[in-house]
Write a protein that holds these residues in place. Structure first.
Motif, PDB file in Angstrom:
ATOM      1  N   PRO A 207     -13.768 -17.161 -33.591  1.00 57.85           N
ATOM      2  CA  PRO A 207     -12.577 -18.025 -33.526  1.00 57.85           C
ATOM      3  C   PRO A 207     -12.611 -19.062 -34.643  1.00 57.85           C
ATOM      4  O   PRO A 207     -13.657 -19.644 -34.932  1.00 57.85           O
ATOM      5  CB  PRO A 207     -12.681 -18.682 -32.146  1.00 57.85           C
ATOM      6  CG  PRO A 207     -13.547 -17.760 -31.344  1.00 57.85           C
ATOM      7  CD  PRO A 207     -14.521 -17.165 -32.315  1.00 57.85           C
ATOM      8  N   PHE A 208     -11.458 -19.284 -35.266  1.00 54.60           N
ATOM      9  CA  PHE A 208     -11.373 -20.263 -36.336  1.00 54.60           C
ATOM     10  C   PHE A 208     -11.021 -21.625 -35.755  1.00 54.60           C
ATOM     11  O   PHE A 208      -9.956 -21.806 -35.182  1.00 54.60           O
ATOM     12  CB  PHE A 208     -10.318 -19.839 -37.363  1.00 54.60           C
ATOM     13  CG  PHE A 208     -10.109 -20.834 -38.480  1.00 54.60           C
ATOM     14  CD1 PHE A 208     -11.083 -21.028 -39.440  1.00 54.60           C
ATOM     15  CD2 PHE A 208      -8.943 -21.585 -38.542  1.00 54.60           C
ATOM     16  CE1 PHE A 208     -10.907 -21.940 -40.462  1.00 54.60           C
ATOM     17  CE2 PHE A 208      -8.745 -22.497 -39.563  1.00 54.60           C
ATOM     18  CZ  PHE A 208      -9.723 -22.684 -40.523  1.00 54.60           C
ATOM     19  N   GLU A 209     -11.946 -22.557 -35.861  1.00 53.77           N
ATOM     20  CA  GLU A 209     -11.762 -23.917 -35.346  1.00 53.77           C
ATOM     21  C   GLU A 209     -11.305 -23.908 -33.882  1.00 53.77           C
ATOM     22  O   GLU A 209     -10.431 -24.666 -33.468  1.00 53.77           O
ATOM     23  CB  GLU A 209     -10.767 -24.682 -36.213  1.00 53.77           C
ATOM     24  CG  GLU A 209     -11.267 -24.897 -37.641  1.00 53.77           C
ATOM     25  CD  GLU A 209     -10.306 -25.695 -38.502  1.00 53.77           C
ATOM     26  OE1 GLU A 209      -9.164 -25.949 -38.047  1.00 53.77           O
ATOM     27  OE2 GLU A 209     -10.695 -26.070 -39.633  1.00 53.77           O
ATOM     28  N   GLY A 210     -11.892 -23.000 -33.103  1.00 52.43           N
ATOM     29  CA  GLY A 210     -11.621 -22.940 -31.669  1.00 52.43           C
ATOM     30  C   GLY A 210     -10.326 -22.268 -31.280  1.00 52.43           C
ATOM     31  O   GLY A 210      -9.976 -22.225 -30.094  1.00 52.43           O
ATOM     32  N   SER A 211      -9.607 -21.703 -32.239  1.00 57.93           N
ATOM     33  CA  SER A 211      -8.302 -21.102 -31.943  1.00 57.93           C
ATOM     34  C   SER A 211      -8.452 -19.675 -31.431  1.00 57.93           C
ATOM     35  O   SER A 211      -9.196 -18.877 -31.993  1.00 57.93           O
ATOM     36  CB  SER A 211      -7.434 -21.105 -33.200  1.00 57.93           C
ATOM     37  OG  SER A 211      -6.254 -20.354 -32.985  1.00 57.93           O
ATOM     38  N   ASN A 212      -7.710 -19.339 -30.373  1.00 60.85           N
ATOM     39  CA  ASN A 212      -7.685 -17.970 -29.876  1.00 60.85           C
ATOM     40  C   ASN A 212      -6.774 -17.087 -30.725  1.00 60.85           C
ATOM     41  O   ASN A 212      -6.890 -15.862 -30.707  1.00 60.85           O
ATOM     42  CB  ASN A 212      -7.195 -17.936 -28.422  1.00 60.85           C
ATOM     43  CG  ASN A 212      -8.221 -18.493 -27.462  1.00 60.85           C
ATOM     44  OD1 ASN A 212      -9.427 -18.335 -27.672  1.00 60.85           O
ATOM     45  ND2 ASN A 212      -7.753 -19.144 -26.406  1.00 60.85           N
ATOM     46  N   LYS A 213      -5.855 -17.690 -31.454  1.00 60.46           N
ATOM     47  CA  LYS A 213      -4.872 -16.924 -32.222  1.00 60.46           C
ATOM     48  C   LYS A 213      -5.300 -16.667 -33.663  1.00 60.46           C
ATOM     49  O   LYS A 213      -4.674 -15.867 -34.352  1.00 60.46           O
ATOM     50  CB  LYS A 213      -3.517 -17.646 -32.209  1.00 60.46           C
ATOM     51  CG  LYS A 213      -2.862 -17.695 -30.835  1.00 60.46           C
ATOM     52  CD  LYS A 213      -1.476 -18.304 -30.925  1.00 60.46           C
ATOM     53  CE  LYS A 213      -0.790 -18.306 -29.565  1.00 60.46           C
ATOM     54  NZ  LYS A 213       0.572 -18.883 -29.656  1.00 60.46           N
ATOM     55  N   THR A 214      -6.334 -17.345 -34.102  1.00 61.74           N
ATOM     56  CA  THR A 214      -6.827 -17.135 -35.463  1.00 61.74           C
ATOM     57  C   THR A 214      -8.337 -16.958 -35.424  1.00 61.74           C
ATOM     58  O   THR A 214      -9.050 -17.781 -34.857  1.00 61.74           O
ATOM     59  CB  THR A 214      -6.472 -18.318 -36.384  1.00 61.74           C
ATOM     60  OG1 THR A 214      -5.056 -18.473 -36.432  1.00 61.74           O
ATOM     61  CG2 THR A 214      -6.989 -18.075 -37.795  1.00 61.74           C
ATOM     62  N   ARG A 215      -8.795 -15.869 -36.005  1.00 60.85           N
ATOM     63  CA  ARG A 215     -10.218 -15.607 -36.132  1.00 60.85           C
ATOM     64  C   ARG A 215     -10.568 -15.473 -37.599  1.00 60.85           C
ATOM     65  O   ARG A 215      -9.687 -15.297 -38.455  1.00 60.85           O
ATOM     66  CB  ARG A 215     -10.592 -14.339 -35.362  1.00 60.85           C
ATOM     67  CG  ARG A 215     -10.351 -14.468 -33.860  1.00 60.85           C
ATOM     68  CD  ARG A 215     -10.745 -13.225 -33.118  1.00 60.85           C
ATOM     69  NE  ARG A 215     -10.397 -13.297 -31.708  1.00 60.85           N
ATOM     70  CZ  ARG A 215     -10.576 -12.316 -30.837  1.00 60.85           C
ATOM     71  NH1 ARG A 215     -11.105 -11.173 -31.245  1.00 60.85           N
ATOM     72  NH2 ARG A 215     -10.240 -12.460 -29.574  1.00 60.85           N
ATOM     73  N   VAL A 216     -11.844 -15.513 -37.900  1.00 63.25           N
ATOM     74  CA  VAL A 216     -12.268 -15.460 -39.289  1.00 63.25           C
ATOM     75  C   VAL A 216     -13.449 -14.511 -39.434  1.00 63.25           C
ATOM     76  O   VAL A 216     -14.353 -14.484 -38.590  1.00 63.25           O
ATOM     77  CB  VAL A 216     -12.625 -16.874 -39.812  1.00 63.25           C
ATOM     78  CG1 VAL A 216     -13.784 -17.473 -39.024  1.00 63.25           C
ATOM     79  CG2 VAL A 216     -12.924 -16.846 -41.305  1.00 63.25           C
ATOM     80  N   ILE A 217     -13.392 -13.672 -40.480  1.00 60.71           N
ATOM     81  CA  ILE A 217     -14.546 -12.859 -40.853  1.00 60.71           C
ATOM     82  C   ILE A 217     -15.451 -13.771 -41.662  1.00 60.71           C
ATOM     83  O   ILE A 217     -15.167 -14.083 -42.823  1.00 60.71           O
ATOM     84  CB  ILE A 217     -14.127 -11.633 -41.685  1.00 60.71           C
ATOM     85  CG1 ILE A 217     -13.067 -10.814 -40.952  1.00 60.71           C
ATOM     86  CG2 ILE A 217     -15.348 -10.763 -41.993  1.00 60.71           C
ATOM     87  CD1 ILE A 217     -12.487  -9.681 -41.771  1.00 60.71           C
ATOM     88  N   THR A 218     -16.518 -14.247 -41.057  1.00 56.59           N
ATOM     89  CA  THR A 218     -17.274 -15.372 -41.620  1.00 56.59           C
ATOM     90  C   THR A 218     -17.847 -15.071 -43.006  1.00 56.59           C
ATOM     91  O   THR A 218     -17.815 -15.922 -43.890  1.00 56.59           O
ATOM     92  CB  THR A 218     -18.408 -15.787 -40.670  1.00 56.59           C
ATOM     93  OG1 THR A 218     -19.213 -14.639 -40.359  1.00 56.59           O
ATOM     94  CG2 THR A 218     -17.834 -16.345 -39.376  1.00 56.59           C
TER      95      THR A 218
END
Length: 319
Positions: A207-218
């Motif tokens: 999760p990006f900054e705790g968001s369920n709607k945005t994730r990140v391939i680290t």
């Protein structure tokens, strides 16, 4: 036409050339047949064959012999490097060896070998991608064409092989549609072996900054976002290089929300430059709706979207 003529025409439509993306036979773009001992006969993109060390391998005809001549001890490492380099120049090779997907007719997941309908869309994308044009496409699809799968897989190819910080958005009519499509991307990324990543570890999607709607391939710093016509807040002012809008024929105007406003917000966050992707796709949902109007504008040359039509008889189960 007589009945026999119809049947003959139907059989002709079923005939397809042999397609083997693993070897590159009849795959996209200009290719050259080469012999490499470790792989056999390959049909490689001409652009790939222009790379200096690849040229030498092809001339010698063996990666092992190339390593002996160059004084390279780790022969297996060079094979991996060869494969990773080919991924960059050969999207279909990456799809058929790395893109793990759920195939409805089979009990287990398998790699993605593009169907006729999927190739039609993929090749339309690649034409503009390699020409250095913004990719702008509208697709009218039949059922079981699996266009969301090929678009999602293409985005994963870009995000895991080509560019870092290349963000993508999936937008459906409702949240579940977009989330399900993102699940395709999640599965692909998580199943790529560590030997084919940047640091030797399997990709993580968090999760990006705790968001369920945005994730990140680290490892790649690439975001995967979802949004919907019903809840459009997540798509406004987003910085995306790819926006994939699915089942747009279902999008309806409601109080305070219109498809036109949502698309304007999505496109407002994208520059019209090379290596950006904007795709509208849907099965037909009648006339007079937003998707229908966009299709007519594209067909009559009044928009920047390239129209792609996928007839039902291209799907084997219907022919």
């Amino acid at each position: 036409m007589t009945k026999d003529q119809y049947l003959k025409e139907n059989e002709l439509r079923k005939v397809e050339e042999v397609y083997d993306p693993k070897s590159g036979l009849n795959a996209y773009g200009e290719r050259k047949e080469v012999q490499i001992a470790e792989f056999g006969t390959l049909y490689l993109p001409v652009s790939f064959l222009k790379i200096g060390w690849i040229k030498k391998i092809v001339r010698i005809g063996s990666i092992e012999k190339y390593c002996e001549k160059a004084g390279i001890i780790d022969y297996q490492k060079v094979i991996i490097l060869f494969i990773k380099e080919r991924f960059i120049y050969d999207c279909e090779y990456w799809l058929c060896t790395q893109a793990t997907i759920k195939i409805k007719s089979r009990p287990k997941d398998d790699f993605l070998i593009a169907s006729k309908t999927q190739k039609e869309v993929l090749y339309s994308i690649l034409d503009d991608w390699y020409a250095g044009n913004p990719v702008r496409i509208i697709v009218v699809k039949c059922r079981q064409a699996f266009i969301t799968t090929i678009v999602s897989a293409f985005n994963m190819w870009v995000q895991t092989c080509i560019f870092k910080q290349w963000n993508s958005l999936i937008c459906g009519d409702v949240e579940n549609q977009a989330t399900n499509v993102r699940g395709i991307q999640d599965k692909i990324a998580k199943n790529i072996p560590g030997i084919f990543t940047d640091n030797g570890s399997k990709f993580e999607i968090l999760p990006f900054e705790g968001s369920n709607k945005t994730r990140v391939i680290t490892q790649r710093d690439c975001k995967l976002s979802t949004g919907s016509m019903q809840k459009p807040d997540n798509v406004r002012a987003a910085d995306n290089s790819s926006s994939h809008c699915t089942e747009v024929g279902l999008w309806k105007t409601t109080l305070g929300k219109t498809p036109e406003d949502l698309i304007q917000a999505i496109r407002g966050g994208m520059d019209d430059v090379a290596h950006t992707v904007f795709i509208l796709e849907s099965s037909p949902k009648g006339t007079g709706n937003y998707f229908y109007n966009q299709w007519i504008e594209a067909k009559t040359g009044r928009s920047d979207l390239k129209p792609v039509f996928l007839p039902w008889f291209w799907v084997p189960r219907y022919s």
